[in-house]
Each structure stands twice: as C-alpha cells, then as structure tokens.
Motif scaffolding. Structure first.
Motif, PDB file in Angstrom:
ATOM      1  N   VAL A  18       0.798  -1.222   0.000  1.00 35.67           N
ATOM      2  CA  VAL A  18       0.000   0.000   0.000  1.00 35.67           C
ATOM      3  C   VAL A  18       0.829   1.268   0.000  1.00 35.67           C
ATOM      4  CG1 VAL A  18      -1.902  -1.106   1.226  1.00 35.67           C
ATOM      5  CG2 VAL A  18      -0.175   0.140   2.514  1.00 35.67           C
ATOM      6  N   SER A  19       0.164   2.301  -0.457  1.00 32.87           N
ATOM      7  CA  SER A  19       0.602   3.676  -0.305  1.00 32.87           C
ATOM      8  C   SER A  19      -0.475   4.326   0.556  1.00 32.87           C
ATOM      9  CB  SER A  19       0.677   4.346  -1.677  1.00 32.87           C
ATOM     10  OG  SER A  19       0.982   5.706  -1.532  1.00 32.87           O
ATOM     11  N   GLU A  21      -2.888   7.084   2.273  1.00 31.44           N
ATOM     12  CA  GLU A  21      -3.498   8.388   2.028  1.00 31.44           C
ATOM     13  C   GLU A  21      -4.340   8.694   3.258  1.00 31.44           C
ATOM     14  OE1 GLU A  21      -2.910  10.397  -0.550  1.00 31.44           O
ATOM     15  OE2 GLU A  21      -1.631   8.939  -1.544  1.00 31.44           O
ATOM     16  N   CYS A  63       5.301   6.487   0.178  1.00 26.94           N
ATOM     17  CA  CYS A  63       5.146   5.310  -0.663  1.00 26.94           C
ATOM     18  C   CYS A  63       6.220   4.320  -0.257  1.00 26.94           C
ATOM     19  CB  CYS A  63       5.311   5.671  -2.133  1.00 26.94           C
ATOM     20  SG  CYS A  63       5.024   4.296  -3.251  1.00 26.94           S
ATOM     21  N   CYS A  64       5.986   3.263  -0.252  1.00 22.08           N
ATOM     22  CA  CYS A  64       4.984   2.231  -0.190  1.00 22.08           C
ATOM     23  C   CYS A  64       5.508   1.169   0.774  1.00 22.08           C
ATOM     24  CB  CYS A  64       4.730   1.598  -1.538  1.00 22.08           C
ATOM     25  SG  CYS A  64       4.155   2.775  -2.797  1.00 22.08           S
ATOM     26  N   TYR A 112      -4.254   1.308  -2.053  1.00 23.72           N
ATOM     27  CA  TYR A 112      -4.105   2.412  -1.112  1.00 23.72           C
ATOM     28  C   TYR A 112      -4.685   2.016   0.223  1.00 23.72           C
ATOM     29  CZ  TYR A 112      -3.062   5.274  -5.165  1.00 23.72           C
ATOM     30  OH  TYR A 112      -2.487   5.781  -6.287  1.00 23.72           O
TER      31      TYR A 112
END
Length: 128
Positions: A18-19, A21, A63-64, A112
């Motif tokens: 994942v990144s 947010e 990231c990530c 995400y």
C-alpha cells in the motif's frame, strides 16, 4: 455455515502492498501520522500535513510498504496541533485498528490504505 454463505465472513488476506493516504473529518491539524505494528515497531511509512476538514481534510502519504491484510490489525500514531505549533506543543495519539475493505482478488495485492480521522480521536483504515 450460514455466515459463510451470506458473505459476512471475511477471511484475512495475508498482506497488501500500500501507499497510505488520509482523510480528516475533524478540525484538528494532523502534522504527521505513522503506521506501526501492534507491537509499536515502525513500518517506516505514514503521511503528514493532513488539513482540517474545513480546509479540505486531505493529506499526503509516503510510498509504499507491505502491511498485514484485510481483517488484520495495525497501530496508527498521529500528532495533532495547530498549524503553526512547534513540535513540543503537538499532542500524540495512537490507536489499534483492523484493516477493512474488500479483499483483493489476487494474493499480495497493491492499492491504497485510506486512514480516516474522526472526532474523539477515532480512526479507520481501509484498503482500496
């Protein structure tokens, strides 16, 4: 068996790439948040500059990283203060949260992790 047939049971996914947010539904300014293992060990990913809801309520993320999958827990730690507050004035909060979302169709999926901040220092982590 009825639970499995109804689709209410969600088997944990092994891990997700994942990144992060973020979305802020409070009027707090979140200077920084970090995603950690339940033990407190850092994954080395998070985000910051999460604006209050009245000013857009969104923030950036790093990231990530590979994280536990749907149905598994992480710890989120975040630092709150006024926009111009210096670090010693920030307040730190942390909470264990279960990752929710739709299980990916393939193992080790990418996506995400949306961290949502709510009033009362409540949070949610959703894989999309």
């Amino acid at each position: 068996m009825a639970v499995a047939i109804s689709g209410c049971a969600v088997a944990p996914t092994s891990r997700i790439f994942v990144s992060p947010e973020s979305v802020n539904y409070t009027e707090d300014y979140i200077h920084r948040y970090s995603i950690l293992r339940i033990s407190g060990e850092r994954y080395g990913v998070g985000g910051g500059q999460v604006r209050p809801f009245s000013r857009g309520g969104a923030g950036s993320g790093d990231c990530c990283v590979w994280l536990p999958g749907i149905g598994q827990s992480i710890k989120v730690e975040w630092k709150v203060g006024e926009f111009h507050d210096l670090r010693p004035h920030w307040k730190t909060f942390s909470k264990d949260v279960v990752i929710i979302g739709e299980a990916p169709s393939k193992a080790n999926a990418e996506g995400y992790l949306i961290i949502r901040f709510f009033e009362g220092h409540e949070i949610e982590a959703e894989f999309v």
